[in-house]
Design a protein around this motif. Structure first.
Motif, PDB file in Angstrom:
ATOM      1  N   GLU A  50      28.658  14.867 -68.689  1.00  0.00           N
ATOM      2  CA  GLU A  50      27.406  14.510 -67.977  1.00  0.00           C
ATOM      3  C   GLU A  50      26.281  14.814 -68.753  1.00  0.00           C
ATOM      4  O   GLU A  50      25.422  13.805 -68.524  1.00  0.00           O
ATOM      5  CB  GLU A  50      27.671  15.141 -66.543  1.00  0.00           C
ATOM      6  CG  GLU A  50      28.897  14.500 -65.731  1.00  0.00           C
ATOM      7  CD  GLU A  50      29.053  15.536 -64.606  1.00  0.00           C
ATOM      8  OE1 GLU A  50      28.525  16.645 -64.608  1.00  0.00           O
ATOM      9  OE2 GLU A  50      29.963  15.177 -63.605  1.00  0.00           O
ATOM     10  N   GLY A  87      28.299  15.975 -57.472  1.00  0.00           N
ATOM     11  CA  GLY A  87      28.581  14.524 -58.286  1.00  0.00           C
ATOM     12  C   GLY A  87      27.617  13.219 -57.824  1.00  0.00           C
ATOM     13  O   GLY A  87      27.127  12.668 -58.662  1.00  0.00           O
ATOM     14  N   LYS A  90      24.203  14.232 -59.550  1.00  0.00           N
ATOM     15  CA  LYS A  90      24.223  13.805 -60.961  1.00  0.00           C
ATOM     16  C   LYS A  90      24.299  12.463 -61.014  1.00  0.00           C
ATOM     17  O   LYS A  90      23.366  11.674 -61.823  1.00  0.00           O
ATOM     18  CB  LYS A  90      25.168  14.253 -61.527  1.00  0.00           C
ATOM     19  CG  LYS A  90      24.906  15.801 -61.837  1.00  0.00           C
ATOM     20  CD  LYS A  90      26.013  16.586 -62.619  1.00  0.00           C
ATOM     21  CE  LYS A  90      25.828  18.185 -62.835  1.00  0.00           C
ATOM     22  NZ  LYS A  90      27.234  18.536 -63.457  1.00  0.00           N
ATOM     23  N   ASP A  91      25.024  11.448 -60.295  1.00  0.00           N
ATOM     24  CA  ASP A  91      25.192  10.207 -60.605  1.00  0.00           C
ATOM     25  C   ASP A  91      23.860   9.405 -60.079  1.00  0.00           C
ATOM     26  O   ASP A  91      23.247   8.358 -60.669  1.00  0.00           O
ATOM     27  CB  ASP A  91      26.073   9.387 -59.501  1.00  0.00           C
ATOM     28  CG  ASP A  91      27.601   9.771 -59.882  1.00  0.00           C
ATOM     29  OD1 ASP A  91      27.772  10.444 -60.888  1.00  0.00           O
ATOM     30  OD2 ASP A  91      28.490   9.593 -58.964  1.00  0.00           O
ATOM     31  N   ALA A  95      21.632   7.349 -62.719  1.00  0.00           N
ATOM     32  CA  ALA A  95      21.406   5.993 -62.440  1.00  0.00           C
ATOM     33  C   ALA A  95      19.974   5.490 -62.419  1.00  0.00           C
ATOM     34  O   ALA A  95      19.434   4.646 -63.043  1.00  0.00           O
ATOM     35  CB  ALA A  95      22.172   5.630 -61.095  1.00  0.00           C
ATOM     36  N   ASP A 126      24.702   3.095 -56.880  1.00  0.00           N
ATOM     37  CA  ASP A 126      24.135   1.979 -57.591  1.00  0.00           C
ATOM     38  C   ASP A 126      23.274   1.005 -56.696  1.00  0.00           C
ATOM     39  O   ASP A 126      22.167   0.513 -57.118  1.00  0.00           O
ATOM     40  CB  ASP A 126      25.141   1.255 -58.366  1.00  0.00           C
ATOM     41  CG  ASP A 126      25.347   2.173 -59.431  1.00  0.00           C
ATOM     42  OD1 ASP A 126      24.881   3.035 -59.932  1.00  0.00           O
ATOM     43  OD2 ASP A 126      26.837   1.708 -59.816  1.00  0.00           O
TER      44      ASP A 126
END
Length: 198
Positions: A50, A87, A90-91, A95, A126
């Motif tokens: 990551e 998670g 961090k995503d 993004a 997203d």
């Protein structure tokens, strides 16, 4: 991974021999330690991966965000407090940084909102990030489109976004639109959580 080790040990007759020689308690203790080591190693590898992804996102966007990988990771960790999900946090930051559209100050404002909104509503990160990207690309059109869906825009904010864009201040218009949308989504997400009893 841990289950695979147990299957391998059993298939090679190592497990029955260990039980016979050392007893159930000793073998269970060793197996527990092996599982803990495997889980820790997997977590370390995932963390390093990551970290690498965040660094790549910053490099590929020409470091537009104006922050370091460590700074991005720290902001993601801080947003865990608002989203409750490592998670997703961090995503969200990955993004946003990968989009190449947001500076460090915007990342720290938008990131926690994206993480909280995704973890609360289940909407994909997203998809949420695309809404913010649209505001940075075409502030007036995007703020109108998002307002049609979310009903957050005041006349004063709309007038300010339009005026800034007419003056050639597209980035300033985008910042005003992003701030307004971000604040509205943050407030709404908190209302959803309150409605759910949190």
């Amino acid at each position: 991974l841990a289950g695979s080790l147990m299957v391998l040990a059993n298939a090679t007759n190592v497990l029955p021999n260990l039980f016979a020689k050392f007893g159930v308690a000793a073998v269970s203790a060793v197996a527990s330690i092996a599982i803990a080591v495997a889980v820790t190693a997997a977590a370390a590898i995932k963390g390093a991966t990551e970290f690498d992804k965040m660094g790549q996102a910053l490099i590929l966007t020409g470091r537009y965000a104006g922050t370091t990988t460590e700074g991005l990771l720290a902001a993601a960790r801080a947003s865990v407090e608002v989203s409750g999900n490592v998670g997703i946090a961090k995503d969200a930051f990955l993004a946003l940084a990968g989009s190449g559209r947001f500076a460090a100050q915007e990342l720290s404002m938008i990131g926690p909102v994206v993480a909280r909104l995704a973890s609360t509503t289940g909407e994909p990160v997203d998809s949420i990030v695309k809404n913010f990207e649209s505001l940075s690309k075409n502030p007036v059109a995007a703020v109108v489109a998002l307002n049609d869906k979310y009903n957050f825009l005041t006349v004063a904010v709309y007038d300010q976004v339009v005026a800034l864009e007419k003056q050639g201040e597209k980035q300033a218009a985008a910042s005003v639109a992003i701030k307004s949308y971000s604040e509205a989504m943050d407030t709404r997400t908190q209302e959803v959580l309150k409605n759910q009893g949190y």
